[in-house]
Design an enzyme around this catalytic site. Structure first.
Site, short mmCIF file in Angstrom:
data_model
loop_
_atom_site.label_atom_id
_atom_site.label_comp_id
_atom_site.label_asym_id
_atom_site.label_seq_id
_atom_site.Cartn_x
_atom_site.Cartn_y
_atom_site.Cartn_z
N SER A 1 0.83 -1.20 0.00
CA SER A 1 0.00 0.00 0.00
C SER A 1 0.87 1.26 0.00
O SER A 1 1.59 1.51 -0.97
CB SER A 1 -0.96 -0.04 1.19
OG SER A 1 -1.98 0.90 1.05
N HIS B 1 -7.54 -5.52 -1.45
CA HIS B 1 -6.32 -4.81 -1.06
C HIS B 1 -5.36 -5.73 -0.31
O HIS B 1 -4.16 -5.66 -0.48
CB HIS B 1 -6.70 -3.60 -0.20
CG HIS B 1 -5.57 -2.65 0.00
ND1 HIS B 1 -4.90 -2.02 -1.03
CD2 HIS B 1 -4.97 -2.18 1.15
CE1 HIS B 1 -3.96 -1.23 -0.55
NE2 HIS B 1 -3.98 -1.31 0.76
N ASP C 1 -9.10 -4.80 -5.97
CA ASP C 1 -8.74 -3.90 -4.86
C ASP C 1 -9.84 -2.87 -4.67
O ASP C 1 -10.21 -2.15 -5.60
CB ASP C 1 -7.41 -3.21 -5.19
CG ASP C 1 -6.81 -2.49 -3.99
OD1 ASP C 1 -7.54 -2.20 -3.04
OD2 ASP C 1 -5.59 -2.23 -4.02
#
Length: 815
Positions: free
Chosen positions: A681, A788, A754
């Site tokens: 991330s 994610h 995601d």
């Protein structure tokens, strides 16, 4: 109600494969045996403590789900992900077994009558502890449902309570009544029929308008939004709820008509319901959290008694992390009163740029809700929650993100005209000075209340951050004299964390205890006994990886070139000796954090006495295949005073990386020519920037990242300014804009589905295209049906396979 105590770190098992085996034919690949072992290890259970704090429900964490389960049907509507088979939020992991553990005796009990192929989704203790309710996700062919089950604690027997399935899209679908006589349910309406059929032939274009009203709003880049009226009707189909009541025999009584209930809570006195219902119009720009709501008080038959607020559709807030909605927000029941509503209202229109004496006002309105509400408190900062105790004691928090300031006040909710007393003031960045959080426990109605002792004393549970690492503690604080007494603090060579306080005196604790070579286990610590007799083991989970028990770990400190002190965890393979074996290839794994002061950024994080756990998710798995690991090195980005951290992001990021590399090279554990950097991330964003602006690393591993900040133009992380106010910052920080400078190998991994705001899969696709088109070295791996964070066993194994292969090729065997 009950809160699940987080499970212990995962263990390790064994299987086989080679990191370079198998053709690159688009199929899932298996990593080396030592890596595969980490993925397939049994995992520790989660714990849920009973209201009387003498029993624990142990929920067994199952192995990782397969890609078949992760690939079940999924609808993406209004920011939600819905499994249409079960009319529930999409889930990938469930509890696979459920047992009861007696804290006094340590005896574990089986429960008879549990459903086959158990999938525990949520569970909740009755306030009187005679029953434990849980939801079970059942599948039968192409159909599925969320079922409500009930455990009789005395009989240790489970049974399905009602035949109608729960609706668990916006909630778990059930909650206990305060007197433990039954439960309030959110059901799938009977006869709801098939979902609306979406016509593949569009009836017209999607049309959006914007009025020149002059107000600047933050419009974040959300995913999974509604796109048409067909989507809106489908959304309504799945979030429509029928409220119902059931007693402990399963006798069902429907309450009112079906509606779009997003939240429903029973007052502590058991006579009223507080309901939140979603309203049209909907939005194609924001998720369901921004949709309008009717907030109302109803009786126990769902008859409307009192309208609380009508909140309009809200497409964005004013700029700034301290921005909030202009009207009523955070409406809830006061926990220590039969039926009193509490809520906050901004006095600045929700806009932090406006200067007012009081940012928020907290209101109190007691049943039967006649007359005007009382002012409970006026706050100079934003309302940050309240811990209820009794009529003369509650702890009220306020905070302000811009300065990181936080204050805690003692108020007397039964006497709102009394001036509040300041209990604590400081910065929430300053971990060393944190007093800890007040300890609460469920009262007879199941609502959390402060544990208040003689002479108005409370208990504080803190992380105990120190320059030597975290040392969790329990303090007793007098709210009248401010005198503080330390009851317990973790001591070397162990890390002992308080999972729960078992008595009101704070002298009986449920803790987890671990050391670098001892896996965390649960203990009961009785502070009334002599020190040598205080500790009693409750669980005895064995060391998950005896072959890796000698992994070496050290919490190291070093300095950045401007004097800021940094911390990292250095981990080395078993048996390694730097003097004898020389430098190793290294993987450095980090995540930048913004700070408002250098002193806060310099504080030590973590503990040298944590168990040397090896997880498949972070970098530590690669210890098993001969790599040194620098885990979680500090990457502070500091903006002191009026300066914004990101104004000097790149310079500070590079300085952080240089300091870390210099330190591991100085120690002789890493070769400057064989170091990789990685992160997930925002850590992937960091990785892209370090490859673009330095030659410190031979390779980068970037998972689920964002690389072009102009695609998140209304802020990101702690950046409050929109693109148009800080275009130079957005442009300079975007590694996509500097892809031509990336000369070292970059592996990009991303979940195809995601849902995280900002990290669109397109971010990795475009970054890969840029590097490839510019002649750089890159590889893009898109994991099917992953969000994610990745869930499927096949995805995790393939992630490790790709990472190991990349590290070996470009780092370990670098020329």
């Amino acid at each position: 109600m009950s809160t699940l105590i987080p499970p212990l770190p995962p263990g390790i098992g064994l299987m086989a494969a080679s990191p370079n085996s198998g053709p690159q034919d688009g199929r899932y690949q298996l990593p080396a045996p030592a890596l595969q072992a980490i993925v397939d290890a049994p995992r520790a259970p989660g714990l849920s403590l009973s209201p009387h704090r003498d029993l624990v429900a142990m929920v067994q964490t199952p192995p990782l789900p397969g890609i078949e389960e992760v690939s079940q049907p999924e609808l993406k509507l209004a920011g939600l992900r819905i499994n249409p088979r079960t009319c529930a939020a999409s889930r990938y992991a469930y509890g696979a077994d459920l047992t009861l553990l007696d804290i006094a005796s340590g005896k574990e009990s089986r429960i008879r009558g549990l459903p086959r192929a158990l999938r525990v989704s949520d569970l909740s203790w009755a306030p009187d502890q005679r029953h434990l309710a849980f939801s079970h996700v059942a599948y039968k062919g192409e159909r599925g449902e969320v079922q409500l089950w009930l455990i009789d604690i005395a009989a240790r027997r489970a049974r399905r309570l009602v035949s109608q399935p729960l609706s668990a899209v916006l909630s778990r679908g059930f909650s206990w009544l305060p007197d433990s006589s039954g439960l309030l349910l959110q059901l799938r309406p009977a006869g709801m029929g098939k979902p609306p059929v979406i016509d593949p032939v569009p009836s017209g274009p999607v049309q959006l308008d914007s009025d020149a009203e002059g107000a600047v709003r933050q419009l974040r880049t959300y995913q999974d939004l509604l796109r048409s009226e067909d989507d809106a009707r489908l959304f309504e189909h799945y979030v429509t709820v029928q409220l119902a009541h059931t007693d402990l025999q399963g006798t069902l009584r429907l309450l009112g008509e079906p509606d779009l209930y997003s939240r429903v809570s029973v007052a502590p006195g058991g006579q009223y319901l507080l309901t939140h219902c979603i309203m049209r119009p909907y939005s194609y720009l924001v998720p369901v959290s921004g949709f309008g709501e009717r907030i109302e008080v109803r009786d126990m038959n769902a008859k409307l008694l009192h309208p609380v607020a009508m909140l309009p559709l809200e497409e964005g807030l004013p700029p700034g992390h301290d921005a909030v909605s202009a009207g009523v927000r955070h409406v809830s029941w006061r926990a220590d009163a039969p039926a009193s509503l509490v809520w906050a209202e901004a006095q600045d229109g929700g806009d932090p740029a406006r200067h007012v004496e009081h940012r928020d006002v907290l209101y109190l309105h007691a049943a039967p809700f006649h007359g005007a509400p009382q002012v409970l408190a006026r706050l100079a900062m934003r309302y940050g929650g309240i811990a209820w105790g009794r009529g003369d004691v509650a702890l009220l928090n306020e905070r302000w993100h811009k300065t990181r300031a936080v204050r805690q006040w003692m108020i007397a909710p039964d006497h709102p005209t009394l001036a509040p007393e300041l209990i604590y003031e400081g910065s929430y960045e300053d971990r060393y000075s944190s007093p800890g959080a007040p300890v609460t426990r469920a009262d007879a109605s199941g609502f959390p209340r402060l544990v208040i002792g003689p002479d108005t004393t409370i208990l504080l549970d803190g992380a105990g951050a120190t320059p030597e690492g975290d040392r969790p503690f329990i303090d007793r604080l007098s709210l009248t004299t401010r005198r503080k007494e330390r009851l317990f603090q973790s001591a070397a060579p162990y890390y002992e964390n308080v999972a729960a306080v078992l008595n009101e005196e704070g002298t009986l604790l449920l803790t987890t205890r671990e050391s670098p070579t001892e896996r965390p286990n649960y203990y009961v610590r009785d502070l009334r006994l002599p020190p040598e007799a205080q500790l009693r083991a409750l669980t005895s989970f064995p060391h998950p990886t005896p072959e890796l028990k000698d992994v070496q770990k050290e919490q190291i400190r070093y300095r950045r070139n401007d004097g800021v002190e940094l911390t990292a965890t250095l981990m080395l393979p078993p048996g390694y000796d730097a003097a004898r074996d020389g430098p190793l290839p290294m993987l450095m794994w980090a995540y930048p954090h913004e700070f408002k002061s250098a002193s806060a950024a310099s504080q030590t994080t973590g503990s040298p006495y944590h168990f040397n756990a090896v997880s498949y998710w972070g970098p530590t798995a690669f210890l098993a295949v001969g790599y040194a690991v620098l885990d979680n090195p500090s990457f502070p980005i500091i903006g002191s005073g009026d300066a914004e951290p990101n104004d000097s992001y790149l310079a500070q990021l590079v300085a952080d990386a240089e300091a870390a590399v210099d330190e591991v090279v100085r120690r002789g554990v890493a070769d400057r020519r064989r170091i990789a950097v990685g992160g997930h991330s925002y850590g992937a964003f960091m990785t892209g920037n370090l490859l673009a602006h330095t030659r410190l690393f031979r390779a980068g591993i970037a998972r689920s990242g964002a690389y072009n900040r102009t695609l998140t133009p209304f802020g990101f992380q702690s950046e409050e300014r929109p693109f148009w106010q800080a275009a130079h910052v957005y442009q300079a920080m975007s590694p996509f804009n500097h892809a031509d400078k990336i000369k070292d190998a970059m592996l990009l991994i991303h979940g195809e589905q995601d849902s995280n705001p900002g990290t669109f899969p397109m971010q990795s696709e475009r970054m890969f295209q840029a590097i490839k088109g510019l002649g750089g070295t890159a590889r893009l791996v898109m994991l099917p049906n992953e969000a994610h964070a990745y869930r499927a066993r096949e995805s995790i194994l393939h992630m490790l396979y790709e990472t190991h292969r990349w590290l070996d090729k470009y780092v370990k065997h670098a020329e």
